[in-house]
Design an enzyme around this catalytic site. Structure first.
Site, PDB file in Angstrom:
ATOM      1  N   HIS A   1      -5.842   0.879   5.589  1.00 62.54           N
ATOM      2  CA  HIS A   1      -4.670   1.575   6.144  1.00 62.54           C
ATOM      3  C   HIS A   1      -4.926   1.874   7.608  1.00 62.54           C
ATOM      4  CE1 HIS A   1      -4.540   2.181   1.788  1.00 62.54           C
ATOM      5  NE2 HIS A   1      -3.218   2.259   1.924  1.00 62.54           N
TER       6      HIS A   1
ATOM      7  N   ASP B   1      -1.989  -1.416   5.790  1.00 60.75           N
ATOM      8  CA  ASP B   1      -0.768  -0.851   5.207  1.00 60.75           C
ATOM      9  C   ASP B   1      -0.329   0.446   5.886  1.00 60.75           C
ATOM     10  OD1 ASP B   1      -1.129  -2.896   3.442  1.00 60.75           O
ATOM     11  OD2 ASP B   1      -0.827  -1.673   1.641  1.00 60.75           O
ATOM     12  N   ASP B   2       0.928   0.751   5.693  1.00 64.47           N
ATOM     13  CA  ASP B   2       1.535   2.074   5.983  1.00 64.47           C
ATOM     14  C   ASP B   2       1.800   2.335   7.462  1.00 64.47           C
ATOM     15  OD1 ASP B   2       1.187   2.284   3.297  1.00 64.47           O
ATOM     16  OD2 ASP B   2      -0.083   4.069   3.331  1.00 64.47           O
TER      17      ASP B   2
ATOM     18  N   HIS C   1       8.073   4.173   1.655  1.00 60.39           N
ATOM     19  CA  HIS C   1       6.982   4.311   0.683  1.00 60.39           C
ATOM     20  C   HIS C   1       7.337   5.036  -0.619  1.00 60.39           C
ATOM     21  CE1 HIS C   1       2.688   4.263  -0.393  1.00 60.39           C
ATOM     22  NE2 HIS C   1       2.556   3.404   0.604  1.00 60.39           N
TER      23      HIS C   1
END
Ligand code: ZN
Length: 584
Positions: A184, A42-43, A96
């Site tokens: 992440h 993620d991210d 986000h």
């Protein structure tokens, strides 16, 4: 009897297997169903994503990347690489936010903007799984998002510990068959911990697949607007997507390409080496291509995360060389340059193919025939087309054809002997015409003969009577049709300009006693009349009034432009028609 014996043998094997199985429990009777796990990052993308991709590639592991639109914009090449290497690209919003705090329009724009950014790598029409930031959702945001939503079943809390060994242990402790693991890729320690965990889990029989593949292989559907946490074993594994198979053959002299894939998979392909994505061509059946070519193909249930390895095939097949057309005394002959090739031809202007008439020996032609020929047959790809014409006046041309604006004039000029062909059926219509050539064309047209005295009077040092243009220049000079650049210099090899051509042709007509009525000012209509040299202006005006020369489509005369053989032939025949009209 044989059947019975077979049954008895099978029964014996079964008993033996059961017995052995009892003594040696590790001995597999059948390969166990694969343990599958979907690791998700993620991210990102971020500065460590390329290192992660290297690690995944070395391990043969596939993953799913829930990307932020804002990060994808900053790392477009990384997004392309994630996609190209068969991982799944997914949507984690633009920047986000907690989606539950946004308006409906705010939620939509977070998702749709990101989809559009991801489309730059994956192509229009791609579908993206979505993971809500912080996993924060309501039924409102789920329905606004309108895509399958992906939660997780294993959370190593890597963003908090920032320690590779802890990340690894947390993954190992909690991972089960069918788990979705959350990591992440914006933390270096997370990348190291995840890769170490992958090594360990692979040793324990786990296969790393995208979220899409985890569900497809187990026969499960990812539903829109619904959260998915894991996909536990269903007793079914459809297996990885099998790579397509590319084959080719010659059909009617053309390269036919066939691509096959497993049932239900769509094939995406390119023939020019271009990378494949959602927008690539989709295979619907065998197709023709030009050889040589490189075919790239992939079989996919979804190009984004559910596809085979890419296959690339460089295809070459022997191609026949084009035959040579020759016409002599009205007889067509074709020369073959490829062993084993057959020759084919048409006489109706259509392009020859291997289905046209086969050539077996000389063919008698009628004047006014366009000939097309090709070589090929059997496993050979067809040659390119050879084309030529046997004109109405019995001339043979390889480079001019009916329909070209100068064709008929060129045919007439050659038949009358004003212009000669360049040999071997070539007219060379685009070749520039020199001063010596233009005067020669006119000399041949005049039907006159330079006298010995005229030849003797030639004062140009660059024109000798032995040159093909020698007599012509002497004849024209004696009649005031041409002059030199000086008393000693004629420059016969220099390209003739349109204003020089005007002077020469007008000079010839004047010599023949034709006068132009009221031509003064006739050149003023040309937009570039100011560029016409003073010594040529009167001649350009006369040629204009006689309708022998005109401006181009932009209204310019182009006095300094050169002339081609096609144009010279056309002008000469206009002159002939004009004089005939004048009764000369
Ligand atoms: Zn996040």
């Amino acid at each position: 009897m044989r059947k019975q014996g077979g049954k008895r043998f099978a029964a014996a094997v079964l008993v033996l297997t059961l017995l052995l199985g009892g003594f040696f429990p590790a001995m597999p009777v059948k390969a166990a169903a694969k343990k599958l796990v979907a690791i998700t990052f993620d991210d990102g993308p971020g500065p460590y994503t390329n290192r992660l991709l290297d690690g995944l590639k070395a391990r043969g592991a596939k993953a799913t990347f829930f990307m932020l639109g804002s990060r994808a914009e900053a790392y477009p090449e990384v997004v392309k690489r994630v996609y190209r290497e068969g991982h799944q690209v997914a949507n984690h919003s633009y920047d986000h936010p907690d989606l539950t705090t946004l308006s409906d329009a705010g939620v939509r724009s977070q998702i749709q903007n990101t989809n559009q950014i991801l489309n730059r790598a994956c192509g229009k029409g791609t579908s993206y799984l979505v993971r809500s930031p912080y996993g924060s959702e309501t039924s409102r945001t789920r329905s606004l998002i309108g895509a399958p939503l992906i939660y997780w079943s294993v959370d190593p809390v890597d963003w908090k510990y920032r320690n590779a060994e802890t990340v690894k242990q947390n993954i190992l402790k909690n991972t089960f068959d069918g788990a979705i693991v959350l990591v992440h890729d914006i933390h270096s320690t997370s990348v190291d911990g995840a890769l170490a965990a992958i090594d360990s889990l692979k040793r324990n029989g786990y296969e790393f697949v995208t979220v899409q593949e985890l569900f497809r292989r187990r026969g499960k559907t990812l539903e829109k607007g619904v959260d998915h946490y894991s996909c536990k074993p269903t007793g079914k594994d459809l297996g990885p997507v099998k790579a397509p198979v590319i084959s080719n053959e010659a059909e009617n002299g053309r390269l036919k390409i066939t691509i096959t894939a497993q049932a239900g998979a769509q094939i995406y392909y390119s023939t020019n080496g271009s990378a494949l994505n959602q927008e690539s061509k989709r295979y619907t059946g065998p197709f023709f291509a030009d050889a040589p070519c490189t075919v790239r193909a992939v079989a996919a249930f979804d190009m984004n995360g559910s596809r085979s390895e890419e296959i690339s095939a460089a295809i070459t097949r022997p191609t026949a060389k084009a035959p040579r057309i020759q016409v002599e005394n009205g007889m067509l002959t074709l020369e073959n340059f490829t062993e084993g090739a057959m020759l084919f031809y048409t006489l109706d202007g259509t392009a020859a193919t291997v289905n046209s008439t086969e050539y077996t020996g000389p063919v008698e032609l009628s004047p006014g025939t366009v000939i097309s020929a090709c070589a090929g047959g059997g496993e050979l790809l067809s040659s390119r087309e050879s084309r030529a014409v046997y004109s109405r006046r019995g001339n043979f041309f390889r480079d001019i054809f009916p329909g070209q604006w100068y064709y008929n004039d060129a045919d007439r000029a050659v038949s009358s002997g004003y212009l000669y062909g360049m040999g071997d059926g070539l007219f060379a219509p685009e070749q520039p015409v020199t001063r010596g050539q233009l005067v020669t064309f006119l000399y041949r047209y005049s039907g006159e003969q330079a006298s010995e005295e005229e030849l003797g009077a030639l004062s140009f040092e660059d024109v000798t009577p032995e040159e093909y243009y020698g007599e012509a220049v002497a004849w024209a000079y004696a009649r005031g049709i041409v002059s030199g650049y000086s008393e000693k210099v004629f420059l016969p090899e220099r390209r003739v300009t349109r204003e020089e051509m005007s002077v020469i042709f007008a000079g010839f007509l004047t010599y023949r006693g034709i006068s132009a009525p009221d031509s003064a000012g006739a050149a003023e209509k040309y937009l570039d009349s100011g560029r016409i040299s003073p010594w040529a202006l009167g001649a350009v005006e006369k040629m204009t009034v006689w309708n022998l020369l005109a401006g181009d489509t932009n209204g310019k005369f182009l006095p300094g432009a050169g002339s081609t053989r096609g144009q010279a032939a056309s002008l000469l025949m206009r002159l002939a028609d004009f004089l005939e009209g004048e009764g000369m």
